[in-house]
Scaffold this motif. Structure first.
Motif, PDB file in Angstrom:
ATOM      1  N   ILE A   1       0.893  -1.185  -0.054  1.00  0.00           N
ATOM      2  CA  ILE A   1       0.075   0.007  -0.086  1.00  0.00           C
ATOM      3  C   ILE A   1       0.871   1.230  -0.152  1.00  0.00           C
ATOM      4  O   ILE A   1       1.574   1.502   0.903  1.00  0.00           O
ATOM      5  CB  ILE A   1      -0.997  -0.084   1.388  1.00  0.00           C
ATOM      6  CG1 ILE A   1      -1.811  -1.339   1.316  1.00  0.00           C
ATOM      7  CG2 ILE A   1      -1.862   1.130   1.090  1.00  0.00           C
ATOM      8  CD1 ILE A   1      -2.395  -1.430   2.491  1.00  0.00           C
ATOM      9  N   PRO A   2       0.890   2.084  -1.085  1.00  0.00           N
ATOM     10  CA  PRO A   2       1.900   3.258  -1.229  1.00  0.00           C
ATOM     11  C   PRO A   2       1.512   4.117   0.125  1.00  0.00           C
ATOM     12  O   PRO A   2       0.399   4.453   0.464  1.00  0.00           O
ATOM     13  CB  PRO A   2       1.476   3.835  -2.451  1.00  0.00           C
ATOM     14  CG  PRO A   2       1.024   2.715  -3.258  1.00  0.00           C
ATOM     15  CD  PRO A   2       0.145   1.778  -2.194  1.00  0.00           C
ATOM     16  N   GLY A   3       2.544   4.618   0.683  1.00  0.00           N
ATOM     17  CA  GLY A   3       2.407   5.373   1.585  1.00  0.00           C
ATOM     18  C   GLY A   3       1.948   4.948   3.170  1.00  0.00           C
ATOM     19  O   GLY A   3       2.282   5.477   3.980  1.00  0.00           O
ATOM     20  N   TYR A   4       1.818   3.521   3.213  1.00  0.00           N
ATOM     21  CA  TYR A   4       1.640   2.799   4.297  1.00  0.00           C
ATOM     22  C   TYR A   4       2.467   1.746   4.626  1.00  0.00           C
ATOM     23  O   TYR A   4       2.362   0.371   4.461  1.00  0.00           O
ATOM     24  CB  TYR A   4       0.295   2.491   4.538  1.00  0.00           C
ATOM     25  CG  TYR A   4      -0.723   3.617   4.317  1.00  0.00           C
ATOM     26  CD1 TYR A   4      -1.200   4.048   5.713  1.00  0.00           C
ATOM     27  CD2 TYR A   4      -1.248   4.005   3.291  1.00  0.00           C
ATOM     28  CE1 TYR A   4      -2.104   5.174   5.750  1.00  0.00           C
ATOM     29  CE2 TYR A   4      -1.947   5.072   3.444  1.00  0.00           C
ATOM     30  CZ  TYR A   4      -2.675   5.764   4.463  1.00  0.00           C
ATOM     31  OH  TYR A   4      -3.531   6.729   4.697  1.00  0.00           O
ATOM     32  N   THR A   5       3.891   1.841   4.564  1.00  0.00           N
ATOM     33  CA  THR A   5       4.897   0.744   4.803  1.00  0.00           C
ATOM     34  C   THR A   5       4.483   0.037   6.170  1.00  0.00           C
ATOM     35  O   THR A   5       4.238   0.801   7.005  1.00  0.00           O
ATOM     36  CB  THR A   5       6.293   1.317   4.776  1.00  0.00           C
ATOM     37  OG1 THR A   5       6.742   2.279   3.695  1.00  0.00           O
ATOM     38  CG2 THR A   5       7.266   0.367   5.027  1.00  0.00           C
ATOM     39  N   LEU A   6       4.452  -1.116   6.189  1.00  0.00           N
ATOM     40  CA  LEU A   6       4.327  -2.135   7.287  1.00  0.00           C
ATOM     41  C   LEU A   6       5.517  -2.193   8.166  1.00  0.00           C
ATOM     42  O   LEU A   6       6.583  -2.366   7.758  1.00  0.00           O
ATOM     43  CB  LEU A   6       3.550  -3.511   6.784  1.00  0.00           C
ATOM     44  CG  LEU A   6       2.655  -3.526   6.107  1.00  0.00           C
ATOM     45  CD1 LEU A   6       2.065  -4.898   5.688  1.00  0.00           C
ATOM     46  CD2 LEU A   6       1.222  -2.598   6.538  1.00  0.00           C
ATOM     47  N   ARG A   7       5.229  -1.546   9.316  1.00  0.00           N
ATOM     48  CA  ARG A   7       6.244  -1.769  10.412  1.00  0.00           C
ATOM     49  C   ARG A   7       5.933  -2.831  11.330  1.00  0.00           C
ATOM     50  O   ARG A   7       5.807  -3.891  10.473  1.00  0.00           O
ATOM     51  CB  ARG A   7       6.442  -0.290  11.235  1.00  0.00           C
ATOM     52  CG  ARG A   7       6.794   0.722  10.341  1.00  0.00           C
ATOM     53  CD  ARG A   7       8.279   0.682   9.632  1.00  0.00           C
ATOM     54  NE  ARG A   7       8.486   1.972   9.010  1.00  0.00           N
ATOM     55  CZ  ARG A   7       9.253   2.143   7.963  1.00  0.00           C
ATOM     56  NH1 ARG A   7      10.190   0.878   7.810  1.00  0.00           N
ATOM     57  NH2 ARG A   7       9.725   3.221   7.427  1.00  0.00           N
TER      58      ARG A   7
END
Length: 295
Positions: A218-224
């Protein structure tokens, strides 16, 4: 540049007026009830909270590093469990059960316990962690199933373990990273958040991957670090993106994701929260003691 703009947009476009919720802010040291407009309406300060529930009676049940509490909306403690103090212990999961008892998972003592209304241990299941795993990394999300079995996240060993009612190992499922939550879904599916593996997996009853969310899907929502989650009746899932380990303030702390991997709602409130690691939406009907809320 476009990627940077997408990230900035994600941070400023927090879509309030969507869901009221109960959450744990691990780094902020508090459990909170938050309105759909984003206002904290109730707060209880405690060290390192990990799991939280709104009960059918309106009270709040939550655990933190040294125990668990059930607290009324007017902040009266009506039930309490205190972890042992003669050894180092960390409590990382709790669950209200149909009989009124509370299931708790402890690192250090390496056990699942069920605690009755008097605060006494009614049942104990010993867990065996690999000796090289540090205490803090032994276990995370744990759930008791309707059939009496237990699902346990063996965080440091990268696996989900299913135990029968007596603690016998029935199966072990290896997953990427260090799993933080395992949610039993209908038809025998399991929803697993993989912590610093930066991904999520849904497995069917045969352990095949039927849906997954990867680090950069998801662009802009890198999974940490992927922590607590809740599957909604419409098929969407709400995930807590724990932003510790050097990422505080960088992106949304909570995201609601559709089956086609679109963001429906997010919380990026860095003024009030540091590291949200567990959540329960308060606009979803169901009795948590009967497993009707999928989290």
């Amino acid at each position: 540049m476009l990627r940077l703009l997408a990230v900035l947009f994600a941070l400023v476009s927090t879509a309030y007026a969507a869901h009221p919720f109960l959450c744990c802010d691990y780094g902020g040291g508090k459990v909170c009830v938050v309105s759909a407009e984003g206002k904290i309406e109730w707060q209880w300060d405690c060290k390192a909270p990990q799991d939280c529930w709104k009960l059918p009676n309106g009270n709040y049940l939550f655990c933190f590093v040294s125990g668990a509490l059930e607290v009324t909306p007017d902040k009266k403690i009506v039930w309490e469990y205190k972890a042992p103090t003669d050894v180092k212990v960390e409590v990382h999961s709790c669950q209200p059960l149909p009989d009124g008892n509370v299931m708790i998972v402890e690192c250090g003592t390496s056990r699942i316990i069920e605690v009755d209304r008097a605060g006494k241990i009614a049942k104990e299941i010993k867990l065996t962690a690999a000796p090289e795993i540090k205490l803090h990394n032994q276990f995370r999300g744990t759930r008791k199933l309707a059939n009496g079995h237990y699902l346990v996240c063996f965080k440091g060993e990268g696996k989900i373990v299913e135990l029968d009612a007596d603690g016998k190992v029935l199966r072990q499922i290896k997953v990427p990273g260090d799993p933080h939550e395992v949610v039993p879904l209908p038809e025998g599916h399991l929803l697993i958040t993989c912590g610093d593996g930066h991904q999520v997996r849904e497995l069917d009853a045969k352990e095949n991957i039927v849906w997954e969310l990867a680090e950069n899907d998801i662009p802009g929502y890198t999974l940490r670090l992927m922590a607590g989650c809740q599957r909604l009746p419409n098929g969407n899932t709400v995930f807590c993106v724990y932003l510790g380990h050097g990422h505080i303030g960088e992106q949304a702390q909570v995201i609601e994701v559709s089956r086609d991997k679109k963001i429906v709602w997010n919380v990026a409130d860095h003024a009030q929260f540091k590291t949200i690691n567990q959540i329960m939406l308060l606009d979803v009907a169901g009795d948590v003691t009967k497993g009707e809320i999928l989290r």
